[in-house]
Design a protein around this motif. Structure first.
Motif, mmCIF file in Angstrom:
data_model
loop_
_atom_site.group_PDB
_atom_site.id
_atom_site.type_symbol
_atom_site.label_atom_id
_atom_site.label_comp_id
_atom_site.label_asym_id
_atom_site.label_seq_id
_atom_site.Cartn_x
_atom_site.Cartn_y
_atom_site.Cartn_z
ATOM 1 N N LEU A 113 0.843 -1.192 0.000
ATOM 2 C CA LEU A 113 0.000 0.000 0.000
ATOM 3 C C LEU A 113 0.880 1.243 0.000
ATOM 4 C CD1 LEU A 113 -2.881 1.145 0.111
ATOM 5 C CD2 LEU A 113 -2.684 1.147 2.606
ATOM 6 N N VAL A 114 0.707 2.070 -1.030
ATOM 7 C CA VAL A 114 1.438 3.326 -1.145
ATOM 8 C C VAL A 114 0.399 4.435 -1.203
ATOM 9 C CG1 VAL A 114 2.998 4.704 -2.582
ATOM 10 C CG2 VAL A 114 3.323 2.224 -2.416
ATOM 11 N N ALA A 115 0.498 5.399 -0.280
ATOM 12 C CA ALA A 115 -0.497 6.466 -0.216
ATOM 13 C C ALA A 115 0.158 7.804 -0.488
ATOM 14 C CB ALA A 115 -1.152 6.480 1.159
ATOM 15 N N GLY A 116 -0.465 8.554 -1.390
ATOM 16 C CA GLY A 116 -0.019 9.913 -1.666
ATOM 17 C C GLY A 116 -1.005 10.894 -1.078
ATOM 18 N N ASP A 117 -1.035 12.108 -1.625
ATOM 19 C CA ASP A 117 -1.926 13.139 -1.111
ATOM 20 C C ASP A 117 -3.356 12.888 -1.472
ATOM 21 O OD1 ASP A 117 -1.335 15.015 0.624
ATOM 22 O OD2 ASP A 117 -0.953 16.581 -0.781
ATOM 23 N N LYS A 118 -3.968 12.311 -2.109
ATOM 24 C CA LYS A 118 -5.333 11.967 -2.460
ATOM 25 C C LYS A 118 -5.321 10.725 -3.333
ATOM 26 C CE LYS A 118 -7.783 16.374 -2.264
ATOM 27 N NZ LYS A 118 -8.641 17.308 -2.982
ATOM 28 N N SER A 119 -4.183 10.067 -3.426
ATOM 29 C CA SER A 119 -4.105 8.872 -4.270
ATOM 30 C C SER A 119 -3.485 7.716 -3.489
ATOM 31 C CB SER A 119 -3.280 9.157 -5.523
ATOM 32 O OG SER A 119 -1.951 9.456 -5.179
ATOM 33 N N PHE A 120 -3.712 6.510 -3.973
ATOM 34 C CA PHE A 120 -3.156 5.335 -3.323
ATOM 35 C C PHE A 120 -3.074 4.198 -4.337
ATOM 36 C CE2 PHE A 120 -7.714 5.458 -2.705
ATOM 37 C CZ PHE A 120 -8.133 4.184 -3.044
ATOM 38 N N SER A 121 -2.252 3.208 -4.024
ATOM 39 C CA SER A 121 -2.159 2.005 -4.856
ATOM 40 C C SER A 121 -1.674 0.862 -3.976
ATOM 41 C CB SER A 121 -1.198 2.225 -6.037
ATOM 42 O OG SER A 121 0.117 2.461 -5.565
ATOM 43 N N GLY A 122 -1.822 -0.343 -4.476
ATOM 44 C CA GLY A 122 -1.379 -1.500 -3.709
ATOM 45 C C GLY A 122 -1.885 -2.780 -4.320
ATOM 46 N N LYS A 123 -1.838 -3.844 -3.542
ATOM 47 C CA LYS A 123 -2.336 -5.146 -3.966
ATOM 48 C C LYS A 123 -3.225 -5.710 -2.868
ATOM 49 C CE LYS A 123 1.537 -6.326 -6.950
ATOM 50 N NZ LYS A 123 2.637 -7.254 -7.219
ATOM 51 N N LEU A 124 -4.367 -6.218 -3.294
ATOM 52 C CA LEU A 124 -5.330 -6.814 -2.367
ATOM 53 C C LEU A 124 -5.282 -8.322 -2.542
ATOM 54 C CD1 LEU A 124 -7.530 -5.858 -0.359
ATOM 55 C CD2 LEU A 124 -9.156 -6.076 -2.237
ATOM 56 N N ILE A 125 -5.115 -9.041 -1.454
ATOM 57 C CA ILE A 125 -5.097 -10.499 -1.486
ATOM 58 C C ILE A 125 -6.363 -11.000 -0.802
ATOM 59 C CG2 ILE A 125 -3.875 -12.575 -0.711
ATOM 60 C CD1 ILE A 125 -1.295 -10.856 -0.768
ATOM 61 N N GLY A 126 -7.048 -11.936 -1.448
ATOM 62 C CA GLY A 126 -8.276 -12.425 -0.858
ATOM 63 C C GLY A 126 -8.741 -13.723 -1.475
ATOM 64 N N LYS A 127 -9.878 -14.192 -1.001
ATOM 65 C CA LYS A 127 -10.470 -15.453 -1.463
ATOM 66 C C LYS A 127 -11.571 -15.164 -2.475
ATOM 67 C CE LYS A 127 -8.270 -18.023 1.667
ATOM 68 N NZ LYS A 127 -7.289 -19.038 1.344
ATOM 69 N N LEU A 128 -11.429 -15.720 -3.674
ATOM 70 C CA LEU A 128 -12.456 -15.618 -4.704
ATOM 71 C C LEU A 128 -13.190 -16.938 -4.781
ATOM 72 C CD1 LEU A 128 -13.823 -14.107 -7.050
ATOM 73 C CD2 LEU A 128 -12.041 -15.027 -8.551
ATOM 74 N N ILE A 129 -14.508 -16.869 -4.691
ATOM 75 C CA ILE A 129 -15.356 -18.059 -4.777
ATOM 76 C C ILE A 129 -16.134 -17.971 -6.087
ATOM 77 C CG2 ILE A 129 -17.209 -19.377 -3.673
ATOM 78 C CD1 ILE A 129 -16.362 -17.753 -1.047
ATOM 79 N N ALA A 130 -15.905 -18.921 -6.987
ATOM 80 C CA ALA A 130 -16.595 -18.949 -8.281
ATOM 81 C C ALA A 130 -16.784 -20.403 -8.690
ATOM 82 C CB ALA A 130 -15.792 -18.202 -9.343
ATOM 83 N N ALA A 131 -17.927 -20.715 -9.272
ATOM 84 C CA ALA A 131 -18.250 -22.075 -9.738
ATOM 85 C C ALA A 131 -18.075 -23.106 -8.617
ATOM 86 C CB ALA A 131 -17.388 -22.452 -10.938
ATOM 87 N N GLY A 132 -18.324 -22.687 -7.374
ATOM 88 C CA GLY A 132 -18.230 -23.595 -6.233
ATOM 89 C C GLY A 132 -16.819 -23.850 -5.744
ATOM 90 N N GLU A 133 -15.827 -23.165 -6.321
ATOM 91 C CA GLU A 133 -14.419 -23.342 -5.927
ATOM 92 C C GLU A 133 -13.911 -22.069 -5.259
ATOM 93 O OE1 GLU A 133 -12.663 -26.181 -6.374
ATOM 94 O OE2 GLU A 133 -14.313 -27.188 -7.390
ATOM 95 N N THR A 134 -12.991 -22.226 -4.304
ATOM 96 C CA THR A 134 -12.396 -21.084 -3.611
ATOM 97 C C THR A 134 -10.898 -21.065 -3.871
ATOM 98 O OG1 THR A 134 -14.061 -21.246 -1.858
ATOM 99 C CG2 THR A 134 -12.076 -19.966 -1.372
ATOM 100 N N ARG A 135 -10.395 -19.929 -4.325
ATOM 101 C CA ARG A 135 -8.958 -19.773 -4.593
ATOM 102 C C ARG A 135 -8.513 -18.418 -4.069
ATOM 103 N NH1 ARG A 135 -9.878 -24.236 -5.351
ATOM 104 N NH2 ARG A 135 -9.538 -25.556 -7.166
ATOM 105 N N GLU A 136 -7.252 -18.347 -3.643
ATOM 106 C CA GLU A 136 -6.676 -17.071 -3.223
ATOM 107 C C GLU A 136 -6.134 -16.361 -4.460
ATOM 108 O OE1 GLU A 136 -2.837 -16.189 -0.728
ATOM 109 O OE2 GLU A 136 -4.532 -16.404 0.661
ATOM 110 N N ILE A 137 -6.490 -15.092 -4.620
ATOM 111 C CA ILE A 137 -6.011 -14.317 -5.756
ATOM 112 C C ILE A 137 -5.431 -12.990 -5.267
ATOM 113 C CG2 ILE A 137 -7.692 -15.360 -7.329
ATOM 114 C CD1 ILE A 137 -9.182 -12.616 -7.281
ATOM 115 N N THR A 138 -4.640 -12.350 -6.125
ATOM 116 C CA THR A 138 -4.067 -11.035 -5.839
ATOM 117 C C THR A 138 -4.590 -10.050 -6.873
ATOM 118 O OG1 THR A 138 -2.067 -12.031 -4.914
ATOM 119 C CG2 THR A 138 -1.916 -9.735 -5.606
ATOM 120 N N ILE A 139 -5.072 -8.908 -6.413
ATOM 121 C CA ILE A 139 -5.634 -7.895 -7.296
ATOM 122 C C ILE A 139 -4.873 -6.577 -7.115
ATOM 123 C CG2 ILE A 139 -7.709 -6.615 -7.925
ATOM 124 C CD1 ILE A 139 -9.348 -8.867 -6.582
#
Length: 194
Positions: A113-139
């Motif tokens: 997570l990098v935060a500027g004066d009104k802006s930010f960026s980073g990577k979100l890691i979480g669990k995606l559930i689709a078609a009955g399957e759960t996988r960890e993804i990075t966004i």
């Protein structure tokens, strides 16, 4: 004099706690879109999702992002649309929409997570559930604050259907084959929760 110092300290602690408390945001109606793109043996294709729920809890100091505490997303598989009804039907079959009608994402942590004066960026890691399957993804994501407390966030991530035990759809007796890789891009405006 001692009472005045205690009073000032109490005010500072109260203001600090208010700024560090997570603020709930939700997707603004009509201000969000997710686009799913892929390839096939005939041509590239695109599907769009406009209807979904997205709730986020940010920690910020004014217009400076200090943390993302929670992100939750859900949609109906049947709300993903193209301009072709046959493609839509094959997509819903591939996603097993009859037995797993919902697609969900729940964040686990935020990195870089990098935060500027009104802006930010980073990577979100979480669990995606689709078609009955759960996988960890990075966004990966980036975003900006506006003066009226609206937050614009966008990003893109690549996925493989096979990671979710999804068989890439085919058509025209198997002569049209969909590629395994897809890209999911999003542009969302978030507003303080009601």
């Amino acid at each position: 004099m001692n009472l005045t110092i205690k009073g000032i300290l109490l005010i500072i602690l109260t203001v600090s706690a208010a700024f560090s408390k997570p603020t709930a945001y939700e997707a603004a109606d009509g201000e969000a879109v997710i686009v799913i793109t892929g390839t096939s043996s005939l041509h590239d294709w695109e599907m769009v999702l406009n209807k979904f729920d997205c709730n986020v809890a940010f920690t910020n100091e004014g217009f400076r992002m200090t943390g993302i505490d929670k992100v939750s997303f859900s949609c109906k598989a049947a709300d993903i649309k193209s301009n072709n009804k046959i493609m839509d039907r094959k997509t819903y079959d591939a996603l097993k929409a009859d037995v797993s009608p919902e697609i969900k994402f729940i964040s686990v942590k935020t990195t870089e997570l990098v935060a500027g004066d009104k802006s930010f960026s980073g990577k979100l890691i979480g669990k995606l559930i689709a078609a009955g399957e759960t996988r960890e993804i990075t966004i990966p994501f980036e975003g900006t604050f506006t003066d009226n407390r609206i937050i614009s966030v966008s990003g893109k991530t690549d996925l493989k259907m096979s990671d979710f035990n999804i068989t890439p759809p085919t058509a025209m007796l198997g002569t049209l084959k969909t590629g395994n890789e897809i890209s999911v891009s999003f542009s969302v405006k978030l507003q303080p929760g009601r």
